[in-house]
Design an enzyme around this catalytic site. Structure first.
Site, mmCIF file in Angstrom:
data_model
loop_
_atom_site.group_PDB
_atom_site.id
_atom_site.type_symbol
_atom_site.label_atom_id
_atom_site.label_comp_id
_atom_site.label_asym_id
_atom_site.label_seq_id
_atom_site.Cartn_x
_atom_site.Cartn_y
_atom_site.Cartn_z
ATOM 1 N N ASP A 42 125.606 -22.031 77.856
ATOM 2 C CA ASP A 42 124.402 -21.384 78.357
ATOM 3 C C ASP A 42 124.567 -21.093 79.848
ATOM 4 O O ASP A 42 124.751 -22.024 80.644
ATOM 5 C CB ASP A 42 123.200 -22.299 78.118
ATOM 6 C CG ASP A 42 121.872 -21.593 78.322
ATOM 7 O OD1 ASP A 42 121.840 -20.592 79.062
ATOM 8 O OD2 ASP A 42 120.868 -22.049 77.737
ATOM 9 N N LEU A 43 124.499 -19.823 80.221
ATOM 10 C CA LEU A 43 124.679 -19.462 81.625
ATOM 11 C C LEU A 43 123.559 -19.995 82.513
ATOM 12 O O LEU A 43 123.686 -19.977 83.734
ATOM 13 C CB LEU A 43 124.811 -17.947 81.782
ATOM 14 C CG LEU A 43 126.244 -17.390 81.674
ATOM 15 C CD1 LEU A 43 126.790 -17.567 80.266
ATOM 16 C CD2 LEU A 43 126.294 -15.926 82.088
ATOM 17 N N TYR A 101 117.748 -7.404 90.021
ATOM 18 C CA TYR A 101 118.935 -7.447 89.170
ATOM 19 C C TYR A 101 120.191 -7.136 89.977
ATOM 20 O O TYR A 101 121.188 -7.856 89.905
ATOM 21 C CB TYR A 101 118.783 -6.447 88.021
ATOM 22 C CG TYR A 101 120.057 -6.193 87.258
ATOM 23 C CD1 TYR A 101 120.568 -7.156 86.387
ATOM 24 C CD2 TYR A 101 120.742 -4.993 87.402
ATOM 25 C CE1 TYR A 101 121.744 -6.921 85.683
ATOM 26 C CE2 TYR A 101 121.911 -4.756 86.700
ATOM 27 C CZ TYR A 101 122.418 -5.721 85.836
ATOM 28 O OH TYR A 101 123.573 -5.475 85.156
#
Length: 282
Positions: free
Chosen positions: A31-32, A120
């Site tokens: 899991d990042l 982002y």
């Protein structure tokens, strides 16, 4: 060559998982959101190369969850890069045209100044910086406008909307290179092998499809190839507001990638035909 790929359901990861010697890791495996676990997976598996094809890709959602996006897009790649550097393993890390401010009308070169317009882009730029700071053998591969037969993307959205409408307004003042995910996957494999043979090729490169087009032009080609009668109405970005600002110029200069690794820009129109053929068979 044994390759460990972070990502399993994303567009590029879907292409990579079909190739021999590749082991993909989904969220249940690594899991990042837990960067230390990603580094631990590399130390446990000890592959010959690592490709990071995972990340936070929900651009608008990142505006409301920038800290979480930073962990996934910056802290996790940094942990991967540190683990790879300690073990002498090459890392290929996918990044984005959104690290640039989208000004002007010439293609951005890898060494051009960055200036992301949204959360982002800031998280992805921080990820690039973390990978470089590990001082290991690596390639940061920036790309744009990825599409495939898998997952959610512009092609599938246009097919869905175009099937029920006579006309569709699409932004015409954002220009970039639509990029087929399968070409990106193949490039990652070639780069991984190239880095093992020539670590000095480490650095930042670009890969996007050719020719550059607007979203409206991309949509028109989708409708033409899919034999959909829907007509595209070109509109400016101001008529299609989004939570996160988008760059108007997403053109990328890919010359250095061809010089270093012999990888040419893919013709996205050819790959679009292949994607449409796959989707028709589903």
């Amino acid at each position: 060559m044994s390759l460990l790929v972070f990502g399993q359901t994303g567009q590029v990861a879907q292409g990579l998982r079909q190739m021999p010697g590749v082991q993909t890791l989904g969220r249940a495996d690594a899991d990042l959101r837990a960067p230390a676990d990603c580094a631990g997976m590399i130390r446990a598996r000890r592959p010959e190369a690592v490709i990071n094809a995972a990340g936070w890709t929900a651009v608008d959602d990142a505006e409301d969850h920038e800290a979480a996006a930073h962990v996934v897009n910056a802290d996790a790649p940094g942990a991967m890069a540190t683990a790879c550097a300690c073990l002498g393993i090459p890392l290929v890390h996918l990044s984005t045209d959104y690290v640039f401010d989208g000004s002007g009308d010439r293609p951005f070169a890898p060494g051009d100044p960055t200036g992301p317009l949204n959360a982002y882009g800031r998280s992805k730029l921080a990820g690039e910086q973390a990978v470089r700071s590990a001082n290991g053998v690596h390639v940061i591969l920036r790309t744009s406008w990825v599409f495939s037969a898998h997952g959610a993307n512009f092609v599938k959205t246009m097919l869905r909307l175009g099937a029920t409408r006579e006309t569709l307004p699409v932004v015409a003042d954002q220009i970039g290179g639509p990029t087929p995910a399968d070409a990106l996957a193949a490039a990652c494999l070639r780069i991984s092998a190239g880095l093992r043979a020539a670590p000095g090729l480490s650095g930042t490169y670009h890969l996007s499809g050719v020719p550059d087009a607007s979203w409206a032009g991309f949509a028109a080609e989708i409708f033409a190839q899919a034999d959909l009668p829907c007509a595209v109405t070109p509109i400016p970005t101001t008529e299609f507001p989004t939570k996160a600002a988008r760059p108007t110029n997403s053109r990328l200069c890919c010359d250095s990638l061809q010089d270093a690794f012999g990888i040419q820009r893919p013709d996205w129109r050819v790959h679009l035909a292949q994607v449409l053929s796959i989707l028709k068979g589903v």
